[in-house]
Design a protein around this motif. Structure first.
Motif, PDB file in Angstrom:
ATOM      1  N   ARG A 106       0.836  -1.215   0.000  1.00 34.82           N
ATOM      2  CA  ARG A 106       0.000   0.000   0.000  1.00 34.82           C
ATOM      3  C   ARG A 106       0.866   1.258   0.000  1.00 34.82           C
ATOM      4  O   ARG A 106       0.551   2.243  -0.703  1.00 34.82           O
ATOM      5  CB  ARG A 106      -0.903  -0.012   1.238  1.00 34.82           C
ATOM      6  N   ILE A 107       1.943   1.243   0.763  1.00 34.14           N
ATOM      7  CA  ILE A 107       2.851   2.409   0.781  1.00 34.14           C
ATOM      8  C   ILE A 107       3.474   2.598  -0.594  1.00 34.14           C
ATOM      9  O   ILE A 107       3.580   3.719  -1.099  1.00 34.14           O
ATOM     10  CB  ILE A 107       3.950   2.238   1.847  1.00 34.14           C
ATOM     11  N   LYS A 108       3.891   1.477  -1.210  1.00 33.43           N
ATOM     12  CA  LYS A 108       4.521   1.556  -2.538  1.00 33.43           C
ATOM     13  C   LYS A 108       3.556   2.152  -3.558  1.00 33.43           C
ATOM     14  O   LYS A 108       3.946   2.991  -4.391  1.00 33.43           O
ATOM     15  CB  LYS A 108       4.969   0.168  -2.982  1.00 33.43           C
ATOM     16  N   GLU A 109       2.288   1.736  -3.512  1.00 29.94           N
ATOM     17  CA  GLU A 109       1.283   2.272  -4.428  1.00 29.94           C
ATOM     18  C   GLU A 109       1.129   3.771  -4.239  1.00 29.94           C
ATOM     19  O   GLU A 109       1.042   4.532  -5.207  1.00 29.94           O
ATOM     20  CB  GLU A 109      -0.064   1.583  -4.187  1.00 29.94           C
ATOM     21  N   GLU A 110       1.117   4.208  -2.986  1.00 25.35           N
ATOM     22  CA  GLU A 110       0.967   5.631  -2.685  1.00 25.35           C
ATOM     23  C   GLU A 110       2.148   6.439  -3.208  1.00 25.35           C
ATOM     24  O   GLU A 110       1.975   7.510  -3.798  1.00 25.35           O
ATOM     25  CB  GLU A 110       0.836   5.827  -1.158  1.00 25.35           C
ATOM     26  N   VAL A 111       3.346   5.899  -3.014  1.00 26.92           N
ATOM     27  CA  VAL A 111       4.565   6.592  -3.458  1.00 26.92           C
ATOM     28  C   VAL A 111       4.603   6.679  -4.979  1.00 26.92           C
ATOM     29  O   VAL A 111       4.954   7.708  -5.556  1.00 26.92           O
ATOM     30  CB  VAL A 111       5.822   5.873  -2.925  1.00 26.92           C
ATOM     31  N   LEU A 112       4.218   5.591  -5.661  1.00 19.27           N
ATOM     32  CA  LEU A 112       4.236   5.576  -7.126  1.00 19.27           C
ATOM     33  C   LEU A 112       3.210   6.540  -7.717  1.00 19.27           C
ATOM     34  O   LEU A 112       3.401   7.078  -8.814  1.00 19.27           O
ATOM     35  CB  LEU A 112       3.959   4.158  -7.638  1.00 19.27           C
ATOM     36  N   ASN A 113       2.130   6.751  -7.003  1.00 24.05           N
ATOM     37  CA  ASN A 113       1.074   7.647  -7.497  1.00 24.05           C
ATOM     38  C   ASN A 113       1.396   9.121  -7.271  1.00 24.05           C
ATOM     39  O   ASN A 113       0.666   9.990  -7.737  1.00 24.05           O
ATOM     40  CB  ASN A 113      -0.266   7.321  -6.808  1.00 24.05           C
ATOM     41  N   ASN A 114       2.453   9.407  -6.563  1.00 22.46           N
ATOM     42  CA  ASN A 114       2.840  10.794  -6.300  1.00 22.46           C
ATOM     43  C   ASN A 114       4.248  11.028  -6.830  1.00 22.46           C
ATOM     44  O   ASN A 114       5.199  10.369  -6.415  1.00 22.46           O
ATOM     45  CB  ASN A 114       2.782  11.081  -4.798  1.00 22.46           C
ATOM     46  N   GLU A 115       4.385  11.921  -7.764  1.00 21.29           N
ATOM     47  CA  GLU A 115       5.665  12.151  -8.426  1.00 21.29           C
ATOM     48  C   GLU A 115       6.526  13.190  -7.724  1.00 21.29           C
ATOM     49  O   GLU A 115       7.637  13.488  -8.167  1.00 21.29           O
ATOM     50  CB  GLU A 115       5.419  12.586  -9.876  1.00 21.29           C
ATOM     51  N   ARG A 116       6.032  13.775  -6.632  1.00 16.05           N
ATOM     52  CA  ARG A 116       6.790  14.823  -5.954  1.00 16.05           C
ATOM     53  C   ARG A 116       8.076  14.260  -5.354  1.00 16.05           C
ATOM     54  O   ARG A 116       8.062  13.225  -4.677  1.00 16.05           O
ATOM     55  CB  ARG A 116       5.937  15.461  -4.847  1.00 16.05           C
ATOM     56  N   ALA A 117       9.207  14.933  -5.614  1.00 14.29           N
ATOM     57  CA  ALA A 117      10.516  14.484  -5.112  1.00 14.29           C
ATOM     58  C   ALA A 117      10.517  14.431  -3.592  1.00 14.29           C
ATOM     59  O   ALA A 117      10.028  15.346  -2.924  1.00 14.29           O
ATOM     60  CB  ALA A 117      11.612  15.428  -5.611  1.00 14.29           C
ATOM     61  N   GLY A 118      11.033  13.352  -3.056  1.00  7.77           N
ATOM     62  CA  GLY A 118      11.151  13.224  -1.608  1.00  7.77           C
ATOM     63  C   GLY A 118       9.880  12.791  -0.916  1.00  7.77           C
ATOM     64  O   GLY A 118       9.836  12.671   0.317  1.00  7.77           O
ATOM     65  N   TYR A 119       8.808  12.531  -1.712  1.00  5.80           N
ATOM     66  CA  TYR A 119       7.526  12.168  -1.100  1.00  5.80           C
ATOM     67  C   TYR A 119       7.624  10.838  -0.350  1.00  5.80           C
ATOM     68  O   TYR A 119       7.027  10.676   0.718  1.00  5.80           O
ATOM     69  CB  TYR A 119       6.438  12.095  -2.175  1.00  5.80           C
ATOM     70  N   GLY A 120       8.382   9.880  -0.929  1.00  3.36           N
ATOM     71  CA  GLY A 120       8.520   8.568  -0.296  1.00  3.36           C
ATOM     72  C   GLY A 120       9.105   8.665   1.105  1.00  3.36           C
ATOM     73  O   GLY A 120       8.585   8.072   2.052  1.00  3.36           O
ATOM     74  N   GLU A 121      10.178   9.440   1.240  1.00  2.48           N
ATOM     75  CA  GLU A 121      10.816   9.633   2.544  1.00  2.48           C
ATOM     76  C   GLU A 121       9.845  10.279   3.524  1.00  2.48           C
ATOM     77  O   GLU A 121       9.744   9.877   4.687  1.00  2.48           O
ATOM     78  CB  GLU A 121      12.051  10.537   2.380  1.00  2.48           C
ATOM     79  N   GLU A 122       9.123  11.250   3.023  1.00  7.76           N
ATOM     80  CA  GLU A 122       8.204  12.004   3.876  1.00  7.76           C
ATOM     81  C   GLU A 122       7.057  11.132   4.368  1.00  7.76           C
ATOM     82  O   GLU A 122       6.723  11.144   5.562  1.00  7.76           O
ATOM     83  CB  GLU A 122       7.651  13.195   3.081  1.00  7.76           C
ATOM     84  N   ILE A 123       6.454  10.364   3.458  1.00  9.74           N
ATOM     85  CA  ILE A 123       5.289   9.557   3.825  1.00  9.74           C
ATOM     86  C   ILE A 123       5.658   8.451   4.801  1.00  9.74           C
ATOM     87  O   ILE A 123       4.915   8.146   5.737  1.00  9.74           O
ATOM     88  CB  ILE A 123       4.585   8.979   2.569  1.00  9.74           C
ATOM     89  N   VAL A 124       6.829   7.830   4.604  1.00 10.43           N
ATOM     90  CA  VAL A 124       7.261   6.769   5.512  1.00 10.43           C
ATOM     91  C   VAL A 124       7.498   7.329   6.911  1.00 10.43           C
ATOM     92  O   VAL A 124       7.086   6.728   7.917  1.00 10.43           O
ATOM     93  CB  VAL A 124       8.541   6.072   4.977  1.00 10.43           C
ATOM     94  N   LYS A 125       8.136   8.472   6.976  1.00  5.07           N
ATOM     95  CA  LYS A 125       8.420   9.097   8.268  1.00  5.07           C
ATOM     96  C   LYS A 125       7.129   9.480   8.988  1.00  5.07           C
ATOM     97  O   LYS A 125       6.967   9.217  10.186  1.00  5.07           O
ATOM     98  CB  LYS A 125       9.301  10.326   8.050  1.00  5.07           C
ATOM     99  N   ASN A 126       6.204  10.093   8.252  1.00  4.77           N
ATOM    100  CA  ASN A 126       4.936  10.527   8.860  1.00  4.77           C
ATOM    101  C   ASN A 126       4.102   9.324   9.317  1.00  4.77           C
ATOM    102  O   ASN A 126       3.522   9.328  10.407  1.00  4.77           O
ATOM    103  CB  ASN A 126       4.124  11.370   7.870  1.00  4.77           C
ATOM    104  N   LEU A 127       4.043   8.313   8.469  1.00  2.00           N
ATOM    105  CA  LEU A 127       3.272   7.115   8.803  1.00  2.00           C
ATOM    106  C   LEU A 127       3.821   6.439  10.058  1.00  2.00           C
ATOM    107  O   LEU A 127       3.060   5.998  10.919  1.00  2.00           O
ATOM    108  CB  LEU A 127       3.329   6.117   7.632  1.00  2.00           C
TER     109      LEU A 127
END
Length: 349
Positions: free
Chosen positions: A45-66
């Motif tokens: 589910r996290i991977k799907e969310e990251v792939l759907n958002n092209e903003r740079a650094g979004y993956g790092e941000e979402i993992v940290k917040n989650l």
């Protein structure tokens, strides 16, 4: 009458204990499977969310917040590091069906170690042998650190051969000798000093038989030490005799202090032919011989064409060199063997 009643109660107690233990085991397997699938689905589910958002650094941000939000609600089991493990599990095992099959046999702790092995063939080797021999997490870790894959004969085969043999093991529990025998064997646990005799080596192995079998592989069963055989009124003694359950064959082990010599082949052939004629029973495969030396002499082994026989030759180390040096040596041996196979210079195994 009292004795009969007491015996009946004892049988009843044992039966109920067995029912309880079996149920506990099934519950543990189910819980482990659900836990692994939970982590995998979270990662997906996290991977799907990251792939759907092209903003740079979004993956790092979402993992940290989650991680912060989940830890607040569910506790420390949902750290940022844990979520990265979840993500990595999806990257290495993208097929949910494979994960489902895997988690019925291995715990999340096993899978977490295995998924960080970069080489896919090496990873598959450890997965299949771990399942086959029911390794604990600690033993899996020790096996990887001892470079078991690099020391096993299969690692020196072409990649396609490795895939085929692992697939055969996975599908039909068919185990080839190349997945069993190693080179070198680590015998540092024997505690031998700089100077020792063949008898000292043999005695030390018997004294540490359990650890020797762990190094050899779980399916080896000890049968005899200094097994006496008589041929034409002449007595011979095999140093050690084992039986391998899954290969379904006798394994004669000859211990040598020095380097491998050509004459050792004839001696082992005599032992194996005797075992084939007098000791092998119906349904068993032909015996295998393992000559353990302190120096293998690869050209002798090649010219004697031992790769085409049931005789294996391997080094043993009673003191281990630094891991980096040993790993470099093993990688070079694998590279040389594969290059020779590709060039058709000789066939391995």
């Amino acid at each position: 009458m009292k004795e009969i009643k007491k015996k009946a109660e004892s049988v009843l107690l044992n039966d109920i204990k067995q029912i309880i233990e079996q149920a506990k085991l099934r519950i543990a397997v189910t819980v482990n499977a659900e836990l692994t699938l939970l982590y995998w689905n979270v990662g997906k589910r996290i991977k799907e969310e990251v792939l759907n958002n092209e903003r740079a650094g979004y993956g790092e941000e979402i993992v940290k917040n989650l991680a912060g939000q989940l830890t607040e609600q569910y506790g420390k089991g949902w750290s940022e590091k844990q979520l990265r493990h979840c993500l990595h599990s999806v990257e290495i095992f993208p097929d949910e069906q494979i994960v489902y099959t895997l988690c019925r046999q291995l715990s999340w702790s096993h899978i977490r170690i295995l998924m960080y092995i970069e080489d896919s063939l090496k990873r598959d080797f450890y997965i299949e042998i771990c399942k086959l021999e029911h390794w604990s997490v600690r033993l899996l870790h020790d096996r990887i650190n001892s470079m078991l894959y690099e020391r096993t004969a299969i690692s020196k085969k072409p990649d396609e051969t490795i895939k085929n043999e692992l697939q055969q093991l996975k599908n039909g529990q068919k185990l080839s000798p190349d997945l069993v025998f190693r080179d070198p064997y680590f015998l540092d646990f024997l505690g031998l000093k700089d100077t020792y005799s063949e008898k000292d080596l043999e005695t030390a192995i018997i004294a540490e038989l359990q650890r020797f079998i762990i190094e050899m592989g779980n399916d080896f069963a000890f049968l005899a030490r200094q097994k006496r055989i008589t041929i034409d009124n002449r007595d011979y003694k095999m140093d050690l005799l084992f039986y391998h359950r899954r290969l379904k064959c006798l394994v004669a082990i000859d211990l040598k202090l020095g380097e491998f010599e050509a004459g050792y082949k004839g001696q082992m052939e005599l032992y194996l032919n005797y075992l084939q004629k007098y000791e092998t029973v119906e349904g068993e495969n032909s015996p295998i011989g393992l000559i353990l030396c302190s120096g293998k002499n690869n050209e002798h082994v090649e010219l004697l064409q031992l790769d085409k026989s049931n005789i294996k030759v391997a080094d043993y180390l009673t003191a281990l060199p630094p891991k980096e040096i040993l790993l470099d040596k093993l990688h070079k041996a694998i590279e040389i063997a594969k290059n020779r196979t590709e060039k058709g210079e000789f066939k391995i195994g």
